[in-house]
Each structure stands twice: as C-alpha cells, then as structure tokens.
Enzyme design. Sequence first.
Site, PDB file in Angstrom:
ATOM      1  CD1 TRP A 101      -3.361  -0.586   0.669  1.00  0.00           C
ATOM      2  CD2 TRP A 101      -2.132  -2.337   1.304  1.00  0.00           C
ATOM      3  NE1 TRP A 101      -4.169  -1.696   0.640  1.00  0.00           N
ATOM      4  CE2 TRP A 101      -3.448  -2.790   1.026  1.00  0.00           C
ATOM      5  CE3 TRP A 101      -1.187  -3.273   1.701  1.00  0.00           C
ATOM      6  CZ2 TRP A 101      -3.831  -4.122   1.159  1.00  0.00           C
ATOM      7  CZ3 TRP A 101      -1.564  -4.597   1.833  1.00  0.00           C
ATOM      8  CH2 TRP A 101      -2.878  -5.010   1.567  1.00  0.00           C
ATOM      9  CG  ASP A 135     -20.447   3.093  16.855  1.00  0.00           C
ATOM     10  OD1 ASP A 135     -21.283   2.908  15.944  1.00  0.00           O
ATOM     11  OD2 ASP A 135     -20.605   2.703  18.026  1.00  0.00           O
ATOM     12  CE1 TYR A 157      -8.606  -0.498  -0.891  1.00  0.00           C
ATOM     13  CE2 TYR A 157      -6.395   0.130  -1.583  1.00  0.00           C
ATOM     14  CZ  TYR A 157      -7.277  -0.828  -1.114  1.00  0.00           C
ATOM     15  OH  TYR A 157      -6.850  -2.105  -0.871  1.00  0.00           O
ATOM     16  CD  GLU A 164     -26.964   2.881  11.685  1.00  0.00           C
ATOM     17  OE1 GLU A 164     -27.142   3.686  12.621  1.00  0.00           O
ATOM     18  OE2 GLU A 164     -26.034   2.052  11.659  1.00  0.00           O
ATOM     19  CG  ASN A 189     -22.394  -3.591  12.378  1.00  0.00           C
ATOM     20  OD1 ASN A 189     -23.332  -2.963  11.909  1.00  0.00           O
ATOM     21  ND2 ASN A 189     -22.315  -4.912  12.332  1.00  0.00           N
ATOM     22  CG  HIS A 246     -11.624  -4.546   2.704  1.00  0.00           C
ATOM     23  ND1 HIS A 246     -10.435  -4.773   2.060  1.00  0.00           N
ATOM     24  CD2 HIS A 246     -11.812  -5.606   3.525  1.00  0.00           C
ATOM     25  CE1 HIS A 246      -9.935  -5.923   2.466  1.00  0.00           C
ATOM     26  NE2 HIS A 246     -10.744  -6.454   3.347  1.00  0.00           N
ATOM     27  CB  CYS A 304      -8.630  -5.199  -0.675  1.00  0.00           C
ATOM     28  SG  CYS A 304      -9.580  -3.848  -1.392  1.00  0.00           S
ATOM     29  CD  GLU A 351     -28.462  -0.565  14.359  1.00  0.00           C
ATOM     30  OE1 GLU A 351     -29.316   0.153  14.936  1.00  0.00           O
ATOM     31  OE2 GLU A 351     -27.318  -0.169  14.096  1.00  0.00           O
ATOM     32  CG  ASP A 354     -10.559  -9.907   3.987  1.00  0.00           C
ATOM     33  OD1 ASP A 354      -9.726  -9.876   3.061  1.00  0.00           O
ATOM     34  OD2 ASP A 354     -10.954  -8.892   4.577  1.00  0.00           O
TER      35      ASP A 354
END
Lengths: 768, 768
Positions: B320, B480, B599, B527, B478, B415, B356, B532, B438
């Site tokens: 990267w 925050d 990115y 949301e 998810n 990603h 990725c 949720e 992944d």
Amino acid sequence: MNQHEALHEHIGLEPPHLSRTSTLLHTPQASRHLVYIMLLQPNLTLPSVRGRIPFAKSNLDEYSPSEFEAFDVLRPRGPPDEETQAASLSVLSVDMRVTENKEDHNTHKYVSSNLIVRRNKEFTIIIQFNRDFNEQQDNVELEFMIGSSPDENRGTYIILPIGKEKPEVRWKSRVVETQGNYVTVGVTPDASCIIGRFLIFVVVVNDLGKRRTTRNTETDVYVLFNPWDPADEVYIPSKTDRQEYVMNDVGTIYIGEFNYFTPRSWNFGQFEQEVLDACIFVLDSGKVPLVYRGGALEIVRQASALMNANDDYGVLVGNWSDDYSEGTAPTAWTGSPEILLKYANEGGEPVRFAQCWVFAGVLNTFMRCLGIPTRVITNFNSAHDNMGKLNTDIVLDEMGRLDRSRTKDSVWNFHCWNEVYMKRPDLPEKFSGWQVIDSTPQETSDGLSRCGPTSVSAIKEGELSYPFDARFVYSEVNSDVIYHRSDKQGKTKVIYVDTAYAGKLILTKKTGSSDHEDITSTYKYPEKTVKEREAWQNAERSGMPTRDYLPQPEAGVTIELQTDTVNMGDDFKLTLNINNQTNQTCTINATITGCVAFYTGVTSATFKIENQAATVEASKTESLTVDVNAKEYTPYLKEKGNLLFVVYGHIEETDMSLTTMKVVTLQPPKLTLTMTGTPQVGKVLMISVDFQNPFNFILQNVQLRLDGPGLIPIKIKSYSQILPGGSVKYKMSMIPRTPGKKVLMASLDCPLLRQVTSQLEIEIFEAE
Amino acid sequence: MNQHEALHEHIGLEPPHLSRTSTLLHTPQASRHLVYIMLLQPNLTLPSVRGRIPFAKSNLDEYSPSEFEAFDVLRPRGPPDEETQAASLSVLSVDMRVTENKEDHNTHKYVSSNLIVRRNKEFTIIIQFNRDFNEQQDNVELEFMIGSSPDENRGTYIILPIGKEKPEVRWKSRVVETQGNYVTVGVTPDASCIIGRFLIFVVVVNDLGKRRTTRNTETDVYVLFNPWDPADEVYIPSKTDRQEYVMNDVGTIYIGEFNYFTPRSWNFGQFEQEVLDACIFVLDSGKVPLVYRGGALEIVRQASALMNANDDYGVLVGNWSDDYSEGTAPTAWTGSPEILLKYANEGGEPVRFAQCWVFAGVLNTFMRCLGIPTRVITNFNSAHDNMGKLNTDIVLDEMGRLDRSRTKDSVWNFHCWNEVYMKRPDLPEKFSGWQVIDSTPQETSDGLSRCGPTSVSAIKEGELSYPFDARFVYSEVNSDVIYHRSDKQGKTKVIYVDTAYAGKLILTKKTGSSDHEDITSTYKYPEKTVKEREAWQNAERSGMPTRDYLPQPEAGVTIELQTDTVNMGDDFKLTLNINNQTNQTCTINATITGCVAFYTGVTSATFKIENQAATVEASKTESLTVDVNAKEYTPYLKEKGNLLFVVYGHIEETDMSLTTMKVVTLQPPKLTLTMTGTPQVGKVLMISVDFQNPFNFILQNVQLRLDGPGLIPIKIKSYSQILPGGSVKYKMSMIPRTPGKKVLMASLDCPLLRQVTSQLEIEIFEAE
C-alpha cells in the site's frame, strides 16, 4: 523521504521538486498550516505516508518525547528563558516506593529493582518538587507511555492530571497526601489495561508549555494481570489456587504411563531475574500488537503459538528424533528460566530442543510471570497425529501381528499441555474458567502450531462449536482406537474398537501439596453413562465425524495385559488375563507383538512376536505369561524408554477377534540426591548427586544438570563417559540465603539414556 | 539410515554394529520375522524411525508403487516367469472417456486433457484387457492414490474391486458393461473425499501377487467439490447461482466510493490452462495436509491465509505504498490467471503486488476452480486497522481541523473480500450458507493474515462467539466513527459519534447480469431498528466492547457534504447542507479540512483548510459552498485518487459540536475500447484501445494491459511516456474461436495515474 520533504508533505506544501510549477506556497492557507504544525506537533516524528497505518508491536521499542513542548505560537518557540524557569514548579525526584508497592501487589518475589504492579490496584509514588505543591494552582500530569507510538485512543499513552479529575480516562489517579514539596500520588491502572513495561514522566504544565522529567529507566513500571481482583479477566477466587497457579515457581510435571506415572520437578522460575523482560521480549518477537496486550484471550492464544518455533521463530524447537546433537536434549532441561533467558539473550533465536513437557513448562512460566493463573496438565494415552479424524487406527497383519508400516496413527503415552484460568468474554458465561492451551507443535490445530484457548467445560459437554480448537482437544481425550486386520491381499477390516483407551487419566499437581490431582472428570463423563452419550451427541452436532463403526458385536470375552513396574534393563513377565464371560468354553489363539516405542507411541522396532493359546472354561479367567528378556529389547532402546505390546486374540469357536494394547514405560536407573548439614539460612549445606551405570554398555557424552531455584544458580557438568558398572558422584556446597521450602532438581542425560531425573525438597529454616 | 539398517530395524534385528553382542539373529522368532516382511511389505519404503509420524502435505509429490507385489512366501520372490504371465489377465489400455465424463461433470470448460470430475457423481472408464474379462473369476482392482504416502485409513489410497462389493469403502465402483475384453467401470468418489489429482492404477490380482498398470499421467484424474450435489458441503441449490458463482470465469469487482462506485471487470479464468494445477500447487506450497483437503471448512480457511505472502510465502505480496517499482502495481492487473501461473512457474515465489481487490479476485478464482461457489464482495466505508477496538477514532485539533498525526485509525473507502457458499458442520445449522473469507493481510485477524470463514447470518444477528473472526468482520461493517477534539493542551474529548458511516453499502455482481446487487441487508439490519439494537446486544454478549460513549446528546442540527462526480483534474464545488431541526435560529462556524487520501482512508497531505459560517433559521436548511481547485490537490495526488473532507461545525448558541466526513473519489480519465468488424467465430475482429493524457504533466512508464479470456491471451504494452495532451492508440486484430459472450478488459497504469480500466462485452456469434 527525507525530513525536509516530510515536513512539506505534512503541511500540505508541494515537495520541492514540484514547487516551481505552483503558487500554493504563498496562499494564506499555507502560512496558517505552518503555524498549525508548530502549535500542535512541535517534536513529533511525522507519520509514514504509506497507505496503511503502522501499528506498534514492540514494548521494548520506546518513544522519546521531548522534554519541552511549547504551547503558544505568539511567543518564541523553544524552551523558556532562565528567569521564567526559575519561577516555575519543577520536579526534583520521583520515588516509586518499589518495596512497599511490590509487597501490596504480590509482586515482591520478582527479582527486579523496578516497580511491578497489578491492574486495577492502586500503587503510590512520591514526587518531590522544588517548592511546595499547590493542588489548586499547579498543573501537573503523570504520563505513562508504552511502545514507539503512544496514543491515548489505544491505551498506549495515559495522561493523568494530578489533583484533577479527568473525564473519560480509564486509569485513575489521586493525591494521597501533600507534605510541603512532597506529594504522594496514588495511581490505579484500569482492570483491562495493556500489560507490559511503561515509561513514566512527570509533566509540569504552565502557560508556556509542558516540561517533562528526563527519561529514567529506574522509574519504569511493569503492569501485570491481577488474579486477585474480581474485575480482572483472570481473577481466580481461591487464595490457595492463586498461591499455586500464580505464585508457585516450582512444580511437578507428570510423565510415563498412566498406571506407573513419574513426577518430574520443573523450575518455572517466573520471578527469576530478567525472566519478566524475557517474556515481554517473546511478545515483541512475536509481533503481538501492543493494543492486544490487555486481553487475556489474545495473550493466551498468541503465547501458545509463540512457545514453539514453527511458523514464527518462537521460543523452542520441537524435536522427536533420536538426534539432539545440535542442542540440548528435551529430557535434559530442569526448568524454564535457562530457556527463556537463552532465547532473549540470543535475540530471539529459537532454543533447541523441546518435547511436550518442555513446551508446557515454559508456557507455564510465561503465563504465571504475566500474572495469568496456569497449570501443567498431563493427559495419559493422548490421541495424536490423527489429523482430521476422531479415531486412531491400528493395523494388524493377516497373522495378527502389528503392521508397523501401515499403522500411521499413534497414541502418545502422555501429552502435556496447560490450562489457564480466565473469563471468556467472547463465549456464553458457562465456558469461563479453566481453558486448554497447548504450545507443542502438532501441525494440526487449525493449520498452525498453536492450540486453544478452549474451555474445559465445553470439552466435557461436547459443545465444540466455539473457538478455539475444541474438536482437536476433544479428540485427544476421547478418540476411539480402531483395530484393523488385513487379509492376505492387503485389504483391511475393522475387528475391534476400544472406546476407553484414550484420555485414560488426566493429572495436574495438587495445590499446596507435592501430590497429584486427578482431573479426568473435568474433561469427560465416565464411560458408558447417559451424560457421556449426550456429550458424544453434542460433539457430532458440532461437526465431529459420526462413529459409524459402533456398536461392535460383543465377544463376551475380554483380554487385558498386566505387568509390575519394570526397571530398564530387567527381564520381566507380561501377564495376559483372559476372562470368559460366556457360558461356553472358548479357545483363544493370541499373537503378541512387542515393539520399542517413543513416548509418542511411534514404534521404532519390533523385538518380539509370540504366539500362545489358551482354553478358558465358561465364566472363568485364565492367564498366559509372556517372558520378556532384557537382551531382546535393550539393543533398540536408545532414548525410547517404552515398550508397546499389542495382542491379537482369535476365538476359535466364534471366529471373533479381540485386541488390546499396553505400554510399559521402563523405569530408568536412579539418580540420587542427598543432603548433609543443617538446612538453615547462612549455614553450609552439602549436596551429593550419585549415579551408577547399571548397563553393560558405556554411557557417553553425559550431561548432569543441577537446578535449585532460591538455592543455587543452574549448574551443568559433563562426563565424557560412564563405563558399565561405573559411577559418578558430584558434590557441592551451598549457603541458603532465604528461608522456606526449596526444591533441588537434577537431570542426567546422554544419547543412550534419557529421562533420568531426581528432586529433593529442602525446608530451609530461618537463621537463629 | 541406509536400507540395510532399515531392514534390520524393521524386522526387529539388531543393527549390524550391535549384532556381535547378541544371539537374537538365530532364534526361531527372528527367521519368522524375515518371512513377515517379505510377505507383506515386499516393496514399500519403510517409515521413518522418528518419534513423530510424518504427514503428506503435497499432492504433487507422488508415491511410486511397484508394478509387481508378490504374495506367497512358499514360491520364489520376484515377478513370475514368462509362462505364468502369458496365461494371466493383463491390461492393454485404459480409456478415461475424458470428453463424455467432463460434459457430465460440468468440468468441460477446464482446458486440460486430463479427466476432471466432481465428488459423489459417477464417471465411467473403459478398461481393455488382453482377453475376455470374467467377472466371476478374474480379480481386478482399481487403485486411486494421492500424495507420497497413500493410506486407506486416510482417504489417500482407495482400492476398488471391480465387480465385487467392498465393505467399509467410501468410493463406490460397479461394472457398467462387459463386452468381450472391454469392461466399462463406473466409479463414484464419496461426497467428502479429498480433492486434488489422483493417480489411477488397474491391478490384476492372482495367486502369485498383484500386477499394476504402468504409471501414466494421462489417466490422472482430478476430483473437485460438487456444488451440484446435495450431499456435498458446498451444494448450492439454484442453477443460476451455480452458473455465476462456479462457472462464470469473468466478473465485476466494485471499487470507488459508495455513491459513485466503479465496476472493474476481472478475469477469474479458473478454467484456463494450468490454473487448476496452480491452485493445487498453492495448497502444496502452503503445506495443507492431504487429509484435510476433503473439507470445505479447512480448504477455505487455509486459502484465505495462502493468498497472501504474510506468514507463509503465499501467492501475493500486499503493498500500500506509492512504490511498486519492484513488481506490478496492484492497479495494473486485469485478472487472476497471470498471477497464479506466475506464482506456480516461479516455484512459489510470492507475486508482487496486490491490494484488496487483487487478493479477492485471485481467491475467487482459487475457490471456483476447486468447485466452491464464491463471489467477490465490496464493503464501502470499511472500518479497518482499528485493532482490537470496535470504533474508529478521528481526532480534530483545537481549531476543528483534522489532526492527521493523531488520527491513527482509518475507514477504507471500500474493501473487497469474498463469500463462499457452504455448510458449516461445526456450527448450528442456521449459520450455513454464505461465509465471509478475506485474504487481504490485515495483520489483525486472530494474530495472523487470514480471516474467516465466518457466517454472514451470524454477523447480521451479532452472534459473534462462533469461529472464525466474526468480531473482526462485524466491526468492519458496524464500527462507530468517533470524533475527538483536543484542547490547547492536547487533551482530547469525544465530540460526536457517527454510527451509520461504516458498512454503508455492500455490493456484489448480480447473477446472470452485468449489474450489481446490493446485499447490505444480508449483513445488517437497518440503522435504529429494534432488530439492529438486538444484534448489538448479542454482539456485546459475544465480547464486543460496550459502546459506553452512547447515546450522545442530539444537537438538533445535521450537516452533510455533497458533490457530483468529479473528474480527476477538475475544479469542483463541495456543498455543505446544514439542516436546523430546532425551533431556534442557530449560527454555525464550520471548519473544512481537505486531504488527499489512499483508498484505505489514510491521508497523505492536507491541501485545504477553510472556515465558513452560516446562520440557519429554525426548521430551515442552508447550504455553504466550498470551491476546490484542481491546482490545490493535483500536486499531491500520485496514485491516491481520493480526497477526504472532514467538517467540524460548532453551534454558537448551544456550544454543541457536529462533524461529518466525506470521500470524493476522483474519476480517472477514460480508456476507450472500440471494436470493429463482425464478432463471429473465424472472422477477423479489430480492437482499438485509446487514451489521452488530459493533465499538464507527463505520464511516464505507462503499462497497458489487455486481457480477453476466450479471445486473446494477455498482452502487455509499455510506453515510456505520454506527454500532456498526448495520446496513445493501440490496435490489434483477433479471430474468435468460440462463440458466446466474452469480455475484453484493459488497464492503463503508471506511477502518477492508477485505476484506469475499461471493459467491453462482445457477443461472438457462431460461424455461419
């Protein structure tokens, strides 16, 4: 990138080689940027421009903050002048109160001049200022830093204002007492903070900027896990447990076979000088990110990988060959400190060589040293090397003899692993408590050389869906042994299944005692109970293969092998008991194969094949005796002190087959430790180590190791040879310095004879 | 050990150097042993005497069985004489019926002359004997072997009697038809057998022994996963799904930003010549034990580790940085075959370089090639690099400007990872189906560079206790975003939390279409819904950190940044919409920071800081406009085609803070692909690639890549420079050989300009 370029990059200016084509340098924004960097980042190294953020993975790498950081751009940059400095508060000394704090934190046994504390418990330090400290007016901070890029959001940089509340901060501080220019400050690291070595700085803040104390390694503080504190993940309620599983620095590892097991003392030595630093070095060497070092789950899982050199240049190289000439034989070690210090002093070069008890011993030290309750476990008849299968396959040939070349599974006589006591925040609550971790490289756990943590209670219930490696551990203690027999054309057929062979006995050292504790029932329900069947069903629902070879027809006849303890080099008798529970006479033709075997169950030579027959009346028991002569097995022994006997029995009347298998661990000759003198602090004590070669061959390149934590530093003596019947006597004197129970341990090791160990408990009395 | 010693070792005799001291050689047992080895193991290599059992971890390593194995000890050893041979049955040829079987097994697209079949489905072969085959009398077996130590108990050696039932065997065989000396045999590998390349031998058994056919690479058969079969772990019911996720060899990977994403075509090329061998080589190179290669779970988890070179010399090196001069830039590749073949041809030397989408593209090929349904996923606003934490921290300085040196987390614009479709036998049934894997090395997943498989439905429900790496994936979608602001003295405070930023949009290519499919709802509930919240609660019970910073006070005012699509090198306007939902007028002072970013969200330079103010009446919306000039950002761009804007807003009346962040992905200049001629099999087709440099700087070291699976082999053209305003035109002609929909793809890449790609779909008609 050189620093000049970096500066431009950071403040948003073009690199010099592009600046001629641009006017950006002269815009108002650009000059404002210039202010910005001076204001906020007076001395920080700029971050790399790579597209990925680098993460600190070393505790030993340090960040060096500047001693002065200016705040105000309106004033000249740099340290303030002499006059201003004189008026301001400054720090004369910092007293870490090492002795008092260590006593409070149960860290007094660590041989280190630095302060060592446990999480979520207050420690106090005394700061001496140049003048009286005024809590209302003076603005002083304590800074704790770990690693090369301290960051408040990652828990690697903690700023604690002295005398002021700081919102959103996890570590707590308070002023305990102010006496003129001496201020006693209490600091409590939070219950989940990163463990390791922190640098401390006292910072005096005024309008001009921040002034830090000079870097002083003597004030470095180590923060450890806290098994005494209910808020810590590794809290263990019982005092006796803490005493054993955290504080005891000598222990016992059980080896041998399940009906004649041998205790082997091990110097865990987690408090010995530099061992804590070596453990931190192991984490650094394994590149465990600092931000992960606050979680027991992460530390424990990583540690199980880092003890072995597979995949990651870990501490120990596993070796199960006969050849240990490139290093120390696994059987020769007496404890962990020698190994951990060698690893650290040689810059992370893996130490040669280990087998399971060495891996487990060193992992135990590592865990206890960081403050995680841990114990060494021995599983007798441990199913192993049976990759991806629940069962262990033993193949017999057409004649009922063990077919060594087609038997590719093995059951280890014993296998050692560790249990750590901890919460599992990632799992339902019932799975907290003892967790299996295993650092012996088995090549089979999730594709890598590590295993666990996996909850012992989940193993017992067969709930194997949860991480980590539950199915692997389950099969070590529950694997079925399946006997196959091949016909003349080499085609095999299942003839017998033994569901009770693996996981026969699981032991650990009893707390506060030198005796063993049987913990088999924490891993499994008794054979053939309803609970056991339910656990099997759970296991199959969690992806274990179906046992489609069960149930097997019952022959109504059982066979069993027996011996007494056998000394290496002795002739002995093997008894085969045949119990006929049917109401008909039966004629049994038995074939007994005798092999020399490693403790891993891998056979190295067949030394005996014998056929015998017996007729057993209904409801009777008959015994057959097999004579085993020393001269039959000794030529193949070398270090492999085990004989494996496999019996194939064929019942003529019913054409049914029976099979059984037994390991005989040969007891090596004795190593004798004798003490003379009064075991008292300050008095001379004489120790004598005696050994005689009972064999008719020469023992060459003999290494004698003597280890006595708290008594003597480790001692290694070499003997080029011990002739047949010859003996070795080594004497040494010592003067004990501290009272209490000590253990002296010795090992004698050479290519033709392994696992000769001995230990002597000595209670040292107080000086008169 | 030499062979002579080995023989002695095996049969229980003393090695020569010891034999003089023993009489064992002359005991009756000893001579019987000698018989034993000749009888049973006439030609097998003896196992190692080491104390651990070695395991085969290579498919390419082969075992070479002897062509003749004698049975009977009463007869002379060795091959029988001429006369006996003439009388016996022998094999003249074996016809693998490659074309017919491949058509039946959905493997006809693989460019290989060998037979390729899928598990649990019968294939038929024809054996030609020297005389008529008699099913009752002749004893013939088919042997399948994989790896260097074939073993029936491990599924690496399968023996199938022809015309006879074999008990306890997993593979099935039957005689389909006998016509004189031609026998058609049907073989069905079991539904969980090892996948890979098997050797086949036909064995004629008679009283003297076994005679095998000669090793012939042309009869080697590859066994793959079978998504068509309900008994296979990777069964996927819908035909459309199989067509896309197994059979489609070209696909689309989505990149860019969530509101203006860009489709990028990728040549998966799983059927191209030698790609299957390369995939098997990857497993061998990663030392994946053969016995594990029957389980999708193992294959999939290992594969996620093996695609990257971290830890294990895997396929691709992640990079990267700005500097790709040591290899090919990640942006330059057009597909997987080029990479996999380079890796295999260079003996497992990791290929440079990947980001990725390259990892995901190659992993997709690997999975589809072995027969596991797979798709590439793009998660826009992917939370990353935030080790051990659920949140992403953005730090603003005292003035509300982005503090780049203290912001150590980043949210990736996008990603890419993969989903595989499979059963999870290890987990409760509801977690079967799509699983995340992944292979981009994130350094953070369970301490190693791999991730998954983790059940998508478990992520959605927040049930994160199950393996593998569920918490990591959960936080990617998810996390925050927490905005901190520091005061003058550098102390930070949380000012705003954005719970909706990460995992904004999750896309994959739609089946049977070139359009995208939004699969966000398979990962998360909308949301602020009850579902949720429940998922969050589950997640916290599974060990995710408590979100103790929530709820945050509501300002009643929201801000949002907007732009149109922006072409690289263009001036543009950024609109800041301020919506005042309160019943009072509010005055907002906004600070906008503009940075050039990778990115990965990592910023490399701040190019703009602007302050603006607005007064917004109650219940009204006002907009502020920020003018962004190309000359402000172009000097820092290089390959980093993204601008990150962070806004800090302060409401004067309430002293509350607002924050928002937006990425603008600059659209690179167009690469044009044009076709002239009739797209018909056998006819000439002209392709033209056009590009013009719209910038005022020279593009140097330009690489143009053209890839057209089924049309042309990959083509790479280099241009030393393209002057400002200058253009490049490349023309080529081709003659399509097969009909159907094809995709031609091109990439243009140079250090100052990345991600320039283009694709052209061409429907080739049948020849007239």
